[in-house]
Scaffold this active site. Structure first.
Site, PDB file in Angstrom:
ATOM      1  N   ASP A   8     -19.085  18.685  17.550  1.00  0.00           N
ATOM      2  CA  ASP A   8     -20.405  18.730  16.573  1.00  0.00           C
ATOM      3  C   ASP A   8     -21.716  19.477  17.243  1.00  0.00           C
ATOM      4  OD1 ASP A   8     -21.657  17.064  18.455  1.00  0.00           O
ATOM      5  OD2 ASP A   8     -21.977  15.419  17.126  1.00  0.00           O
ATOM      6  N   CYS A  65     -18.636  15.657  21.488  1.00  0.00           N
ATOM      7  CA  CYS A  65     -20.001  15.091  20.774  1.00  0.00           C
ATOM      8  C   CYS A  65     -20.941  15.167  21.886  1.00  0.00           C
ATOM      9  CB  CYS A  65     -19.889  14.207  19.678  1.00  0.00           C
ATOM     10  SG  CYS A  65     -19.361  12.578  20.472  1.00  0.00           S
ATOM     11  N   THR A  67     -22.036  11.941  23.115  1.00  0.00           N
ATOM     12  CA  THR A  67     -21.656  10.995  24.141  1.00  0.00           C
ATOM     13  C   THR A  67     -20.138  11.074  24.288  1.00  0.00           C
ATOM     14  OG1 THR A  67     -21.333   9.332  22.430  1.00  0.00           O
ATOM     15  CG2 THR A  67     -23.651   9.523  23.735  1.00  0.00           C
ATOM     16  N   HIS A  98      -0.372   6.211  31.073  1.00  0.00           N
ATOM     17  CA  HIS A  98      -0.261   4.864  30.468  1.00  0.00           C
ATOM     18  C   HIS A  98      -0.159   4.611  28.892  1.00  0.00           C
ATOM     19  CE1 HIS A  98      -1.067   2.613  34.250  1.00  0.00           C
ATOM     20  NE2 HIS A  98      -0.186   3.530  34.621  1.00  0.00           N
ATOM     21  N   HIS A 133       4.971   1.003  29.237  1.00  0.00           N
ATOM     22  CA  HIS A 133       3.905   1.491  28.531  1.00  0.00           C
ATOM     23  C   HIS A 133       4.170   1.990  27.092  1.00  0.00           C
ATOM     24  CE1 HIS A 133       1.729   1.552  32.192  1.00  0.00           C
ATOM     25  NE2 HIS A 133       2.526   2.251  32.858  1.00  0.00           N
TER      26      HIS A 133
HETATM   27  C1  RB5 Z   1     -25.418  13.132  17.423  1.00  0.00           C
HETATM   28  O1  RB5 Z   1     -26.790  13.207  17.578  1.00  0.00           O
HETATM   29  C2  RB5 Z   1     -24.658  12.252  18.300  1.00  0.00           C
HETATM   30  O2  RB5 Z   1     -25.261  11.068  17.572  1.00  0.00           O
HETATM   31  C3  RB5 Z   1     -23.406  12.844  18.279  1.00  0.00           C
HETATM   32  O3  RB5 Z   1     -23.051  14.073  18.912  1.00  0.00           O
HETATM   33  C4  RB5 Z   1     -22.271  11.721  19.042  1.00  0.00           C
HETATM   34  O4  RB5 Z   1     -23.155  11.342  20.585  1.00  0.00           O
HETATM   35  C5  RB5 Z   1     -22.179  10.473  18.613  1.00  0.00           C
HETATM   36  O5  RB5 Z   1     -21.522   9.577  19.184  1.00  0.00           O
END
Ligand code: RB5
Length: 146
Positions: A8, A65, A67, A98, A133
């Protein structure tokens, strides 16, 4: 290897870096992510990468993304996908050995780019161990039919 990558707006830089890194190593990387910093919705890109993995157009997928969490949750809603958020090399090789994960996710706002290289290398250098597994994976994949 054939790799499908998606991202993203929070992870354009990480995606571009990983494409360069993996291409340099001789891998074939297909970019399914956004290339701009304009706000967008990560599930749209998770779907594109996971569809490519399920269609066997790619050996595995990388989703980036902010996180890595949203991409991981979205990917795991798609039948056939076993995705895990990897923020260290131990998790990265174990999710292949695994759990036979076919998608890894990374957080561009959490994980530095050199760490991301090592994480991807650790995943790609690992092999699924099968045996017990495989039995466990078969049990949870059966949840998809419920
Ligand atoms: C976008 O702002 C953010 O929410 C996205 O990149 C991600 O971290 C979502 O889990």
């Amino acid at each position: 290897m054939k790799i499908a990558i998606g991202n993203d707006h929070a992870a354009v830089e990480m995606k571009n870096d990983l494409i360069a890194y993996l291409t340099e190593k001789g891998h074939e990387v297909t970019n399914f992510g956004t290339d701009t910093n304009d706000s967008c919705d990560y599930p749209d890109y998770a779907k594109k990468v996971c569809d490519a993995v399920n269609a066997k157009e790619a050996d595995f997928g990388i989703l980036c993304c902010g996180t890595g969490a949203g991409m991981c949750i979205a990917a795991n809603k798609i039948k056939g996908i076993r995705a895990m958020l990897c923020d260290n090399t131990t998790t990265a090789h174990l999710v292949k050995e695994h759990n036979n994960c076919n998608v890894i996710t990374l957080g561009a706002r959490v994980t530095g780019i050199l760490a991301a290289h090592e994480i991807v290398d650790a995943y790609m250098g690992a092999e699924f161990m099968g045996g017990n597994h495989e039995r466990r994976i078969n049990k949870f994949m059966a949840f998809e039919a419920e």
